[in-house]
Design a protein around this motif. Sequence first.
Motif, PDB file in Angstrom:
ATOM      1  N   PRO A   1       0.713  -1.248   0.016  1.00 16.57           N
ATOM      2  CA  PRO A   1      -0.029  -0.004   0.047  1.00 16.57           C
ATOM      3  C   PRO A   1       0.921   1.228   0.046  1.00 16.57           C
ATOM      4  N   ARG A   2       2.226   1.440   0.363  1.00 20.07           N
ATOM      5  CA  ARG A   2       3.107   2.427   0.378  1.00 20.07           C
ATOM      6  C   ARG A   2       3.940   2.585  -0.943  1.00 20.07           C
ATOM      7  N   ALA A   3       3.603   1.769  -1.957  1.00 22.37           N
ATOM      8  CA  ALA A   3       4.354   1.522  -3.040  1.00 22.37           C
ATOM      9  C   ALA A   3       4.349   2.946  -3.873  1.00 22.37           C
ATOM     10  N   THR A   4       5.533   3.419  -4.241  1.00 18.56           N
ATOM     11  CA  THR A   4       5.753   4.592  -4.870  1.00 18.56           C
ATOM     12  C   THR A   4       6.702   4.248  -6.083  1.00 18.56           C
ATOM     13  N   SER A   5       6.355   5.091  -7.167  1.00 15.36           N
ATOM     14  CA  SER A   5       7.139   4.942  -8.406  1.00 15.36           C
ATOM     15  C   SER A   5       7.790   6.047  -8.780  1.00 15.36           C
ATOM     16  N   PRO A   6       8.750   6.301  -9.546  1.00 19.25           N
ATOM     17  CA  PRO A   6       9.218   7.663  -9.913  1.00 19.25           C
ATOM     18  C   PRO A   6       8.493   8.601 -10.943  1.00 19.25           C
ATOM     19  N   VAL A   7       7.134   8.059 -11.295  1.00 23.02           N
ATOM     20  CA  VAL A   7       6.427   8.894 -12.255  1.00 23.02           C
ATOM     21  C   VAL A   7       6.317  10.169 -11.625  1.00 23.02           C
ATOM     22  N   PRO A   8       5.613  10.388 -10.471  1.00 22.58           N
ATOM     23  CA  PRO A   8       5.297   9.425  -9.563  1.00 22.58           C
ATOM     24  C   PRO A   8       3.785   8.950  -9.462  1.00 22.58           C
ATOM     25  N   ALA A   9       3.851   7.627  -9.255  1.00 25.85           N
ATOM     26  CA  ALA A   9       2.454   7.018  -8.756  1.00 25.85           C
ATOM     27  C   ALA A   9       2.425   6.339  -7.476  1.00 25.85           C
ATOM     28  N   TYR A  10       1.303   6.200  -6.800  1.00 23.82           N
ATOM     29  CA  TYR A  10       1.080   5.911  -5.398  1.00 23.82           C
ATOM     30  C   TYR A  10       0.232   4.752  -5.143  1.00 23.82           C
ATOM     31  N   GLY A  11       0.690   4.007  -4.187  1.00 23.02           N
ATOM     32  CA  GLY A  11      -0.183   3.037  -3.610  1.00 23.02           C
ATOM     33  C   GLY A  11      -0.585   1.608  -4.464  1.00 23.02           C
ATOM     34  N   LEU A  12      -1.495   1.330  -3.816  1.00 22.05           N
ATOM     35  CA  LEU A  12      -1.779  -0.372  -4.215  1.00 22.05           C
ATOM     36  C   LEU A  12      -1.816  -0.398  -5.775  1.00 22.05           C
ATOM     37  N   MET A  13      -2.736   0.569  -6.466  1.00 24.31           N
ATOM     38  CA  MET A  13      -2.983   0.650  -7.953  1.00 24.31           C
ATOM     39  C   MET A  13      -2.224   1.608  -8.407  1.00 24.31           C
ATOM     40  N   GLN A  14      -1.199   2.080  -8.095  1.00 26.05           N
ATOM     41  CA  GLN A  14      -0.153   3.026  -8.642  1.00 26.05           C
ATOM     42  C   GLN A  14      -0.949   4.136  -9.229  1.00 26.05           C
ATOM     43  N   ILE A  15      -1.785   4.838  -8.659  1.00 24.64           N
ATOM     44  CA  ILE A  15      -2.535   6.010  -9.233  1.00 24.64           C
ATOM     45  C   ILE A  15      -1.723   7.217  -9.383  1.00 24.64           C
ATOM     46  N   VAL A  16      -1.621   7.699 -10.375  1.00 25.65           N
ATOM     47  CA  VAL A  16      -0.952   9.042 -10.863  1.00 25.65           C
ATOM     48  C   VAL A  16      -1.927  10.145 -10.464  1.00 25.65           C
ATOM     49  N   PRO A  17      -1.721  10.937  -9.542  1.00 31.14           N
ATOM     50  CA  PRO A  17      -2.765  12.087  -9.262  1.00 31.14           C
ATOM     51  C   PRO A  17      -3.342  12.976 -10.404  1.00 31.14           C
ATOM     52  N   ARG A  18      -2.348  13.338 -11.291  1.00 29.60           N
ATOM     53  CA  ARG A  18      -2.831  14.355 -12.276  1.00 29.60           C
ATOM     54  C   ARG A  18      -3.491  13.526 -13.370  1.00 29.60           C
ATOM     55  N   THR A  19      -3.459  12.323 -13.676  1.00 30.79           N
ATOM     56  CA  THR A  19      -4.411  11.631 -14.563  1.00 30.79           C
ATOM     57  C   THR A  19      -5.585  10.714 -14.288  1.00 30.79           C
TER      58      THR A  19
ATOM     59  N   GLY B   1      -6.129   9.938 -11.177  1.00 34.78           N
ATOM     60  CA  GLY B   1      -6.554  10.413  -9.832  1.00 34.78           C
ATOM     61  C   GLY B   1      -7.233  11.710 -10.475  1.00 34.78           C
ATOM     62  N   HIS B   2      -7.061  12.766 -11.429  1.00 36.52           N
ATOM     63  CA  HIS B   2      -7.809  13.571 -11.612  1.00 36.52           C
ATOM     64  C   HIS B   2      -9.256  13.406 -12.325  1.00 36.52           C
ATOM     65  N   ASP B   3      -9.150  12.250 -13.398  1.00 33.01           N
ATOM     66  CA  ASP B   3     -10.289  11.615 -13.838  1.00 33.01           C
ATOM     67  C   ASP B   3     -11.318  11.233 -12.981  1.00 33.01           C
ATOM     68  N   VAL B   4     -10.699  10.530 -11.977  1.00 31.86           N
ATOM     69  CA  VAL B   4     -11.767  10.018 -11.041  1.00 31.86           C
ATOM     70  C   VAL B   4     -12.560  11.079 -10.050  1.00 31.86           C
ATOM     71  N   ASN B   5     -11.400  11.963  -9.755  1.00 30.93           N
ATOM     72  CA  ASN B   5     -12.055  13.081  -9.075  1.00 30.93           C
ATOM     73  C   ASN B   5     -13.204  13.946  -9.845  1.00 30.93           C
ATOM     74  N   ARG B   6     -12.917  14.201 -11.049  1.00 26.74           N
ATOM     75  CA  ARG B   6     -13.768  15.156 -11.771  1.00 26.74           C
ATOM     76  C   ARG B   6     -14.983  14.472 -11.998  1.00 26.74           C
ATOM     77  N   LEU B   7     -14.807  13.120 -12.582  1.00 25.30           N
ATOM     78  CA  LEU B   7     -16.094  12.482 -12.921  1.00 25.30           C
ATOM     79  C   LEU B   7     -17.167  11.790 -12.174  1.00 25.30           C
ATOM     80  N   LEU B   8     -16.372  11.488 -10.845  1.00 21.70           N
ATOM     81  CA  LEU B   8     -16.983  10.470  -9.996  1.00 21.70           C
ATOM     82  C   LEU B   8     -17.442  11.430  -8.593  1.00 21.70           C
TER      83      LEU B   8
END
Length: 441
Positions: free
Chosen positions: A298-316, A318-325
């Motif tokens: 659950p604390r996985a982090t990649s250099p993109v950066p992407a975060y967590g279990l399903m490696q969510i990138v906040p700007r893509t 994460g933003h799509d889910v925030n905006r649409l749902l």
Amino acid sequence: MKWSNFLFFSSVVISCPTYANDPFAELDQEMAVYDDRSGDSVALEKEFQAFLIEQEKQYQAWLVAYLKEFDQFQQTLVSKWGEGDVSQSDRNVEFSDDQNVKSVVDYENEELSVAVLVDKNLSQQEVEKVVQDKIETLLQDKKSNIARLFGDREFIKKGHVTVDQVAFSENKKQQVKERIIKQTQAQIQQIDKQADRVQLANDQVSEDKSQQIAIQEKAELIELTKQRMNKADSTYQEAQRKSKNDKNIAVYKVQLPKNSLQDRAKKYVDMAEKEGKARDISPALVMAIMHSESAFDPRATSPVPAYGLMQIVPRTAGHDVNRLLRNIDKPMQKNDLYIPAVNVETGTAYLDILDKRYLKAIKDDRSRLYCTIAAYNTGAGNVARVFNKNGSRNINQAATEINRLSADEVYKQLITKLPYDETRQYLRRVNSRIALYQVKI
């Protein structure tokens, strides 16, 4: 990959042509304002384009700051260890605050290691004592990767210590540069995902303008990458020249418990089932994505950066889910993405967006599944490029061709023609792992 080859690859990526807008039928009403060239609509578009330009400037400022911090940390590691290091989807890497201790959970090789910088003059017995003390410190720290991931600590006592000297080499220098290239390629894919957003129903920017912004971002990123590569080369040589050669690296290695993966996976089965049921997304697919993206860390982090279990990138994603749902028109926060329930909810929701919005024109369920898996990694537009002979990123156009093919033919084309080898391998891995989670573990 040689730098010259990367520049050729990048020039091809950023110079691909753009094409006229071809929206889904339900987008007609949303896009009508841009078809109507009245004074009001043109003024509105200009206002929105100005907003986009400002957003792009803010992103570039953030990116430059993030990459500067990333490179500075890698340079510090090189000066101490003779090489840099970074977490990946199958490899969790953590350093102590002083960067003198490195703990690595290697999921691919099912191995745990703790490396410690030690004085060259220490005896083997003294070295082993130092290493054991550091391991105990990690175990006592609830935030460390070792303490977080492993409840059973008995297996950790079954390893052994080897000692080697800190060494600089041309190969290690090249690894630092290759890490920058790989990071840049991943960020280019995120820019592609950002550009794909034009195909969603409530977007307010034309396909051509979206591609122009993407091309500008890629050009700036590649120019920045050139500078980073040159600096990495010079700073590595400087670190090698200044090295005092007074440290050794003591490495303690132990095999992970046989059921380590299964034990980690079990923690998230109920979450996958809950979110999968809510979104009509296969829980087995959600689990296979988690397996491939983070090995259930659950604390996985990649250099993109992407975060967590399903490696969510906040700007893509994460933003799509925030905006649409969630009706929040901004990127997600990384600390939220480290919360397993939030991360799984977000990752499953993004699969739902891909399946039922970006890719819904694909009729065959299995064909759409293959495209969804690939799009999760690289974006729907890069999936579309596989099937559009003119190079268009428009998925509605690509769906016409996809619907003429069998699911097996779609899969074959994806694993042979997707623009990134990483995505081709990703599709193979996730697709093969779905069967592992068809039955609740």
